[in-house]
Design a protein around this motif. Sequence first.
Motif, PDB file in Angstrom:
ATOM      1  N   LEU A   2      -8.157   8.545  -4.786  1.00 58.95           N
ATOM      2  CA  LEU A   2      -7.441   8.133  -5.806  1.00 58.95           C
ATOM      3  C   LEU A   2      -6.956   6.806  -5.999  1.00 58.95           C
ATOM      4  N   TYR A   3      -6.562   6.393  -4.818  1.00 56.93           N
ATOM      5  CA  TYR A   3      -6.262   4.981  -4.559  1.00 56.93           C
ATOM      6  C   TYR A   3      -7.472   4.160  -4.476  1.00 56.93           C
ATOM      7  N   ARG A   4      -8.572   4.451  -4.391  1.00 59.22           N
ATOM      8  CA  ARG A   4      -9.622   3.755  -4.366  1.00 59.22           C
ATOM      9  C   ARG A   4     -10.283   3.682  -5.920  1.00 59.22           C
TER      10      ARG A   4
ATOM     11  N   ALA B 133       0.937  -1.412  -0.156  1.00 54.41           N
ATOM     12  CA  ALA B 133      -0.057  -0.067   0.060  1.00 54.41           C
ATOM     13  C   ALA B 133       0.849   1.393  -0.139  1.00 54.41           C
ATOM     14  N   GLY B 134       1.834   1.054   0.866  1.00 52.30           N
ATOM     15  CA  GLY B 134       2.905   2.489   0.982  1.00 52.30           C
ATOM     16  C   GLY B 134       3.701   2.673  -0.455  1.00 52.30           C
ATOM     17  N   ARG B 135       3.867   1.734  -1.298  1.00 55.62           N
ATOM     18  CA  ARG B 135       4.572   1.677  -2.495  1.00 55.62           C
ATOM     19  C   ARG B 135       3.297   2.219  -3.500  1.00 55.62           C
ATOM     20  N   ARG B 136       2.015   1.833  -3.551  1.00 52.81           N
ATOM     21  CA  ARG B 136       1.101   2.405  -4.267  1.00 52.81           C
ATOM     22  C   ARG B 136       0.619   3.817  -3.998  1.00 52.81           C
ATOM     23  N   VAL B 137       0.697   4.330  -2.880  1.00 55.62           N
ATOM     24  CA  VAL B 137       0.591   5.751  -2.307  1.00 55.62           C
ATOM     25  C   VAL B 137       1.767   6.413  -2.880  1.00 55.62           C
ATOM     26  N   LYS B 138       3.308   5.851  -2.865  1.00 52.46           N
ATOM     27  CA  LYS B 138       4.124   6.733  -3.525  1.00 52.46           C
ATOM     28  C   LYS B 138       3.824   6.813  -4.944  1.00 52.46           C
ATOM     29  N   GLU B 139       3.493   5.992  -5.759  1.00 54.18           N
ATOM     30  CA  GLU B 139       3.189   5.929  -7.188  1.00 54.18           C
ATOM     31  C   GLU B 139       2.219   6.905  -7.509  1.00 54.18           C
TER      32      GLU B 139
ATOM     33  N   SER C  84       1.577   9.622  -5.573  1.00 59.79           N
ATOM     34  CA  SER C  84       2.057  10.744  -5.240  1.00 59.79           C
ATOM     35  C   SER C  84       3.161  11.370  -6.442  1.00 59.79           C
ATOM     36  N   GLU C  85       4.015  10.477  -6.844  1.00 56.30           N
ATOM     37  CA  GLU C  85       4.743  10.629  -7.760  1.00 56.30           C
ATOM     38  C   GLU C  85       3.954  11.076  -9.042  1.00 56.30           C
ATOM     39  N   LYS C  86       2.957  10.419  -9.644  1.00 55.93           N
ATOM     40  CA  LYS C  86       2.044  10.757 -10.685  1.00 55.93           C
ATOM     41  C   LYS C  86       1.551  12.105 -10.608  1.00 55.93           C
ATOM     42  N   TYR C  87       1.018  12.546  -9.732  1.00 57.44           N
ATOM     43  CA  TYR C  87       0.536  13.662  -9.626  1.00 57.44           C
ATOM     44  C   TYR C  87       0.942  14.887  -9.126  1.00 57.44           C
ATOM     45  N   GLY C  88       2.162  14.783  -8.613  1.00 54.32           N
ATOM     46  CA  GLY C  88       2.974  15.765  -7.643  1.00 54.32           C
ATOM     47  C   GLY C  88       2.866  15.800  -6.125  1.00 54.32           C
ATOM     48  N   PHE C  89       2.187  15.130  -5.733  1.00 54.27           N
ATOM     49  CA  PHE C  89       2.016  15.180  -4.197  1.00 54.27           C
ATOM     50  C   PHE C  89       3.210  14.981  -3.549  1.00 54.27           C
ATOM     51  N   ASP C  90       3.467  15.647  -2.071  1.00 50.26           N
ATOM     52  CA  ASP C  90       4.643  15.419  -1.385  1.00 50.26           C
ATOM     53  C   ASP C  90       4.017  14.889  -0.097  1.00 50.26           C
ATOM     54  N   ILE C  91       4.015  13.511   0.134  1.00 47.34           N
ATOM     55  CA  ILE C  91       3.792  12.735   1.280  1.00 47.34           C
ATOM     56  C   ILE C  91       4.603  11.535   1.665  1.00 47.34           C
TER      57      ILE C  91
END
Length: 195
Positions: free
Chosen positions: A155-157, A117-123, A125-132
């Motif tokens: 977005l994850y859902r 899940a953490g890897r998917r959150v990073k993906e 984040s990187e796709k849209y420009g989030f910093d989390i």
Amino acid sequence: MEGTSAIQLKGITKRFGSVVANDHIDLDVKRGQILSLLGENGSGKTTLMNMISGIYFPDEGHIFVEGKEVTIRSPKDAYALGIGMIHQHFKLVDVFTAAENIVLGLEGKGRFDIRSAGRRVKEISEKYGFDIDPDKKVYDMSVSEKQTVEIIKVLYRGADILILDEPTAVLTPQETEKLFAVLRNMRADGKAIVI
């Protein structure tokens, strides 16, 4: 796909007793569009968005997603249609991490893989420009970071129609600029966004 209607409202009306919150509202939100609803406090903006997200049910009118008439009776129905709402007041568990909050409530059997899940959150984040940081606890986050968690959660859902209720009300001018840069990235990806 871009420029086609993601969601349409026709004749939407909502009453609370004798108070008419929305009176025969028509709205058309296209793919790849950011639409801003403007109005005074109490003008019915949030009520309208709550009907799209399944919190309220309209008294009259029709809702169409991708050109097909739908019935949205709950937030679960809205998610199944790819609609996610980010509320002005966040719904996060302070002692959980960003990733734990994002996956909280997802259906599944057996043990959940939080690293995945953490890897998917990073993906995302990187796709849209989030910093989390997926491993950061919510109680250690700024208001902007908490809002980011809420956006990534929808977005994850799988949401591709996003509703943000007064997203800049709690942000600094710099955070607001960053949020709009992220929204433009989502728009370029064909998301339909209502703020």
